[in-house]
Design a protein around this motif. Structure first.
Motif, PDB file in Angstrom:
ATOM      1  N   GLN A   1       2.045   2.349  -3.254  1.00 20.87           N
ATOM      2  CA  GLN A   1       1.005   2.960  -4.082  1.00 20.87           C
ATOM      3  C   GLN A   1       0.679   4.384  -3.644  1.00 20.87           C
ATOM      4  O   GLN A   1       0.060   5.136  -4.379  1.00 20.87           O
ATOM      5  CB  GLN A   1      -0.262   2.091  -3.994  1.00 20.87           C
ATOM      6  CG  GLN A   1      -1.287   2.383  -5.055  1.00 20.87           C
ATOM      7  CD  GLN A   1      -2.608   1.690  -4.768  1.00 20.87           C
ATOM      8  OE1 GLN A   1      -2.975   1.442  -3.621  1.00 20.87           O
ATOM      9  NE2 GLN A   1      -3.321   1.363  -5.825  1.00 20.87           N
ATOM     10  N   MET A   2       1.076   4.758  -2.429  1.00 23.92           N
ATOM     11  CA  MET A   2       0.656   6.057  -1.885  1.00 23.92           C
ATOM     12  C   MET A   2       1.709   7.146  -2.074  1.00 23.92           C
ATOM     13  O   MET A   2       1.514   8.287  -1.676  1.00 23.92           O
ATOM     14  CB  MET A   2       0.322   5.911  -0.396  1.00 23.92           C
ATOM     15  CG  MET A   2      -0.988   5.172  -0.163  1.00 23.92           C
ATOM     16  SD  MET A   2      -1.095   4.460   1.481  1.00 23.92           S
ATOM     17  CE  MET A   2      -1.024   5.912   2.511  1.00 23.92           C
ATOM     18  N   TYR A   3       2.847   6.796  -2.640  1.00 22.24           N
ATOM     19  CA  TYR A   3       3.950   7.731  -2.778  1.00 22.24           C
ATOM     20  C   TYR A   3       4.645   7.445  -4.096  1.00 22.24           C
ATOM     21  O   TYR A   3       4.688   6.282  -4.489  1.00 22.24           O
ATOM     22  CB  TYR A   3       4.912   7.547  -1.582  1.00 22.24           C
ATOM     23  CG  TYR A   3       6.113   8.452  -1.620  1.00 22.24           C
ATOM     24  CD1 TYR A   3       6.029   9.769  -1.194  1.00 22.24           C
ATOM     25  CD2 TYR A   3       7.340   7.983  -2.111  1.00 22.24           C
ATOM     26  CE1 TYR A   3       7.143  10.606  -1.251  1.00 22.24           C
ATOM     27  CE2 TYR A   3       8.441   8.820  -2.165  1.00 22.24           C
ATOM     28  CZ  TYR A   3       8.338  10.122  -1.736  1.00 22.24           C
ATOM     29  OH  TYR A   3       9.422  10.945  -1.794  1.00 22.24           O
TER      30      TYR A   3
ATOM     31  N   LYS B   1       0.834  -1.206   0.000  1.00 25.77           N
ATOM     32  CA  LYS B   1       0.000   0.000   0.000  1.00 25.77           C
ATOM     33  C   LYS B   1       0.864   1.249   0.000  1.00 25.77           C
ATOM     34  O   LYS B   1       0.530   2.237  -0.658  1.00 25.77           O
ATOM     35  CB  LYS B   1      -0.914  -0.018   1.232  1.00 25.77           C
ATOM     36  CG  LYS B   1      -2.153   0.832   1.073  1.00 25.77           C
ATOM     37  CD  LYS B   1      -3.079   0.253   0.034  1.00 25.77           C
ATOM     38  CE  LYS B   1      -4.036   1.288  -0.497  1.00 25.77           C
ATOM     39  NZ  LYS B   1      -4.759   0.823  -1.674  1.00 25.77           N
ATOM     40  N   TYR B   2       1.974   1.201   0.737  1.00 29.28           N
ATOM     41  CA  TYR B   2       2.833   2.388   0.786  1.00 29.28           C
ATOM     42  C   TYR B   2       3.522   2.641  -0.559  1.00 29.28           C
ATOM     43  O   TYR B   2       3.852   3.777  -0.862  1.00 29.28           O
ATOM     44  CB  TYR B   2       3.855   2.261   1.927  1.00 29.28           C
ATOM     45  CG  TYR B   2       3.414   2.981   3.182  1.00 29.28           C
ATOM     46  CD1 TYR B   2       2.090   2.912   3.588  1.00 29.28           C
ATOM     47  CD2 TYR B   2       4.287   3.735   3.949  1.00 29.28           C
ATOM     48  CE1 TYR B   2       1.658   3.572   4.725  1.00 29.28           C
ATOM     49  CE2 TYR B   2       3.863   4.397   5.095  1.00 29.28           C
ATOM     50  CZ  TYR B   2       2.546   4.312   5.476  1.00 29.28           C
ATOM     51  OH  TYR B   2       2.119   4.970   6.600  1.00 29.28           O
TER      52      TYR B   2
END
Lengths: 354, 491
Positions: free
Chosen positions: A331-333, A328-329
């Motif tokens: 995808q978030m940055y 998820k991380y």
């Protein structure tokens, strides 16, 4: 075991892949859980120093300047292999190397600092709202990896059209770093926010499209880490499914579970192809596409991987839930998928005026 | 729709659930009771759960053995431990037991999936005592829960089904038949000796009473599956391990260890061998809808924090001013409302099935007998006897028909997997759209993302729940048949 389809690569990349995989297997696989649960400075540095032995601490800096001399694709290959065992360490190496990149683009000899393992970690504070005037830096960067106890921070101020980069020592007055209150994923790359209030840069580098270059490497690197996560999910889930009996047969014999596993395999295949193509072709658009698709697939692979494990997947012991948080991380940055999509179309349109 | 005498929160519930508003026109008292429950939970969310949820979650990653009893004690003030206990015993459950439960757990889980689970898992533990009609224990165990709750002491129950080598297998008859079952309850004089392990039991390390399933003959688990009432202080029983979960940490997932635990005959809930149909299936038929409501609550919590984020200013701009964000918000609201439609569809049906038995004068009249007599030895001995059980069973089965339970099971399972999948998708999307912003809302949404995943796994994996829906609704190969004294398969 499951065998991935043959993926054609030149000899040098294959050798690097094996080297990086051997490093990850030896140094990371045993302590992946600790690196996630307690990524103390000492523990992370110890691992990172060993990554330096395979040239990962200054991977993108030319060999004649004391760097690893890897090209973009080679760097991506190594990150993928490292991420298979511990994605947080891979993300930390990625952030460190992208922070060194502007220096390498400007005057490589000015960058003896970052090459020594003692100067790890370098932090790339990007993207953010940073301005540079009168020799002082102002601004705020909401999120960056390697923020905690970093040796120096690389910034790309607005106003120069992205052609200028600054480095600021981590202990300079006017630099305030705030660790993430609770970092969900990629924890070895100890993240946080940066606030700059009149800090004086230690180095000002001018050159080509700095912003474009670091963003490209960051996107491709995260895409590769995401591919590593998908691979890890596939291998873990396949191994578990092959030894767990449930509902009358082995889990791996259940059709729906086979479809989940095949989706992961397809994600790895597609992901590698996209990264390779983006490295070959250059430009921001293929990198954006690779990042979008690889990170999205990695999230799905990790979520499905947990599902195949059932209750065990939700518990720390099996290392599956970590993949869900790490993916998820990725995808978030450094951007969000919607913003990336808007950028992508904009970059591909001719004559579009905002 | 005007709703007089209803609080702000209650009005919002009536707006969100128009079916309730419509029903209220016919049964104002009944619906207002549900609204009262939701209002209590909303206050608990505001005063107790929200202020401590994040810290508690982070603390329990490092100290998995820690348990915050204060959140449990506070819940007593809102009668959350008696949500599933019939009104005649001082609880809150009457005509709308499942609907009240679902709305309550949505409210609680919207604050914290873990706290929501801790409180909901208790009612899951209570449910087999009620659904099996084991009335001998109503005046002891359930009475104790209600009375202690009044004093602010939470008496917690837990339901133990999952075994280390059997998760999906113990939730479905055809799989139980071929499953590798570890737990065994060996018949001995005057009772049973329980041996084996249960794992991932929500609330397992806090509970005082357990409802536990076990086979009396491991070679024929389906035919001999039996529900037992186990007390924590029984000799040989222990809870040695708490799991390190990714989310919903405020509720422990514990291992239950049985080493020659003697459980007397009186503690068999229902009959020996009816543990699948009269135990697991009937409970799942009631509880999977509320589990969908847990997922919905987690999604709603994520939505609330995401919405707050969209209103925060960044460089003078607010995300909510952008079209794409508004569309995303609408999508999220759509999936929450879809969930609510599904779990309410189940709970209304479920209440209609159960209501008949629990509000029937014959049933209620047994509680006119003074409590001293009801708790006396001969009375409970009668209730625990073959004929005593047969009498209660006959009454229950008169109202609770096999085909209704089958239908409830289908609706519950459908609601469960859809709500869980929607919650996972919503929380994933919220983080994707938000990105790595340093907003104070992000840790909440990240927590919801971690919490949501468990809803796809517990109460039967979503894959199992899909199979149940196929087997009951489409193939019609799974028909719940509750054995009883006047039915085939009686022993």
């Amino acid at each position: 075991m499951i065998r991935l389809p043959e993926f054609h690569e030149d000899q040098e990349y294959r050798i690097l892949r094996e080297t990086a995989a051997a490093f990850a297997q030896k140094e990371l696989s045993q302590q992946a859980e600790q690196l996630d649960l307690e990524p103390t400075r000492g523990r992370v540095r110890e691992v990172i120093a060993k990554a330096g032995d395979i040239g990962m601490l200054a991977a993108l800096i030319p060999e004649e300047c004391g760097g690893g001399g890897l090209d973009e694709y080679a760097f991506c290959v190594a990150l993928e292999e490292i991420a298979v065992e511990e994605a947080g360490v891979a993300a930390s190496l990625l952030a460190h190397n992208t922070a060194l990149l502007p220096s390498a683009m400007g005057e490589p000899e000015a960058l003896i600092t970052g090459v020594s393992p003692d100067d790890y970690p370098a932090c790339l504070a990007f993207p953010g709202d940073v301005s540079f005037s009168g020799g002082r830096v102002q601004g705020r960067v909401p999120f960056a990896f390697n923020v905690q106890e970093c040796s120096f921070i690389t910034l790309i101020p607005a106003g120069s059209g992205g052609t200028q980069a600054l480095t600021v020592r981590g202990d300079t007055r006017g630099v305030e770093t705030t660790p993430e209150a609770y970092q969900m994923g990629l924890r070895a790359a100890r993240a946080g926010s940066v606030r700059l209030d009149g800090a004086e840069p230690s180095n000002i580098i001018s050159g080509g499209d700095m912003a474009g270059a670091v963003e490209r490497v960051m996107l491709l690197g995260l895409a590769s880490i995401a591919n590593g996560i998908s691979r890890s999910a596939l291998h873990k889930a396949y191994a578990y499914a092959s030894e767990r009996y449930q509902a009358g047969k082995m889990i791996v014999e259940h059709q729906q579970m086979r479809i989940f596993l095949a989706e992961m395999l397809a994600a790895v295949e597609q992901g590698r192809t996209l990264v390779k193509r983006a490295c070959e072709d250059g430009g921001i658009a293929p990198a954006v596409v690779a990042w979008l698709r690889c990170t999205e697939s990695a999230c799905k692979s990790a979520i499905d991987g947990v599902q195949i494990h059932g209750g065990y997947g939700y518990m720390r012991d099996y290392g599956m839930e970590r993949l869900m948080r790490d993916a998820k991380y990725c995808q978030m940055y450094p951007t969000t998928s919607q913003e990336a999509l808007l950028r992508l179309l904009e970059a591909s349109e001719e004559g579009w005026q905002p | 729709m005007t709703a007089k005498g209803v609080s702000e929160r209650g009005k919002k519930v009536l707006l969100d659930f128009p079916a309730l508003a419509a029903l209220r026109e016919h049964d104002r008292k009944g619906i207002d009771e549900i609204l009262g429950i939701v209002e209590g939970c909303a206050e608990y969310k505001r005063e107790v759960a929200l202020p401590r949820a994040l810290q508690l979650d982070q603390r329990m990653e490092r100290e998995p053995d820690y348990f915050d009893w204060e959140t449990m004690r506070e819940a007593c003030r809102y009668n959350i431990f008696s949500l599933a206990i019939p009104k005649v015993l001082g609880g809150l459950a009457e005509k709308y037991m499942i609907t009240g439960m679902a709305l309550a757990v949505e409210e609680l889980s919207s604050a914290c999936g873990g706290i929501g689970l801790a409180l909901a898992a208790h009612s899951l533990g209570v449910a087999p005592v009620i659904a099996s009609g084991a009335m001998a224990h109503w005046d002891t165990v359930l009475h104790e829960i209600v009375e202690e709750e009044k004093k602010g002491n939470p008496v917690v129950m837990a339901y133990g089904i999952t075994e280390p080598s059997a998760g999906t297998d113990v939730e479905e008859p055809e799989f139980l038949e071929v499953g590798k079952i570890g737990m065994e309850a060996k018949k001995v004089k005057g009772g049973y000796l329980l041996n084996g392990r249960k794992c991932f039991i929500s609330g397992g390390s806090e509970a005082k009473y357990f409802t536990v399933t076990a086979a009396t003959d491991r070679s024929r688990p389906l035919q001999t599956w039996t529900t037992f009432l186990v007390e924590r202080d029984m000799e040989g029983f222990s809870t040695p391990r708490v799991e390190l979960k990714m989310g919903q940490r405020a509720c422990h997932a514990a291992e239950l260890l049985f080493e020659d635990v003697f459980v007397p005959d009186s503690h068999v809930l229902g009959y020996e061998g009816d543990g699948m149909a009269n135990g697991i299936l009937i409970i799942m038929a009631a509880s999977r809808g509320p589990v969908g409501a847990i997922a919905t609550g987690i999604a709603r919590g994520a939505f609330e924090h995401f919405l707050a984020w969209t209103r925060e200013k960044r460089n003078g701009k607010r995300p909510i001013d952008e079209d794409r964000i508004r569309m995303t918000l609408a999508d999220m609201l759509g999936s929450i409302q879809e969930n609510r439609g599904l779990f309410l569809n189940h709970s209304f049906g479920g209440d209609a099935v159960f209501r008949g038995a629990f509000t029937h004068p014959i049933f209620l009249s047994t509680f006119l007998i003074p409590r001293t007599i009801r708790t006396s030895k001969p009375y409970s001995a009668f209730l625990n006897s073959y004929y005593g059980k047969a009498l209660v069973n006959a009454l229950f089965r008169y109202f609770i028909k096999d085909e209704d339970v089958t239908d409830m099971l289908a609706k519950a399972s459908l609601a469960k997997f859809t709500c869980a999948d929607n919650a996972m998708a919503l929380t994933s999307r919220a983080l994707e759209v938000m990105g790595a912003d340093d907003s104070p809302q992000r840790p909440w949404v990240e927590k919801a993302y971690r919490d949501a995943k468990l809803t796809q796994i517990y109460e039967g994996t979503n894959q199992l729940n899909r199979l149940v829906v196929y087997n009951t609704e489409i193939a019609q190969s799974l028909q719940v048949e509750i054995p009883g004294p006047f039915k085939k398969g009686v022993r």
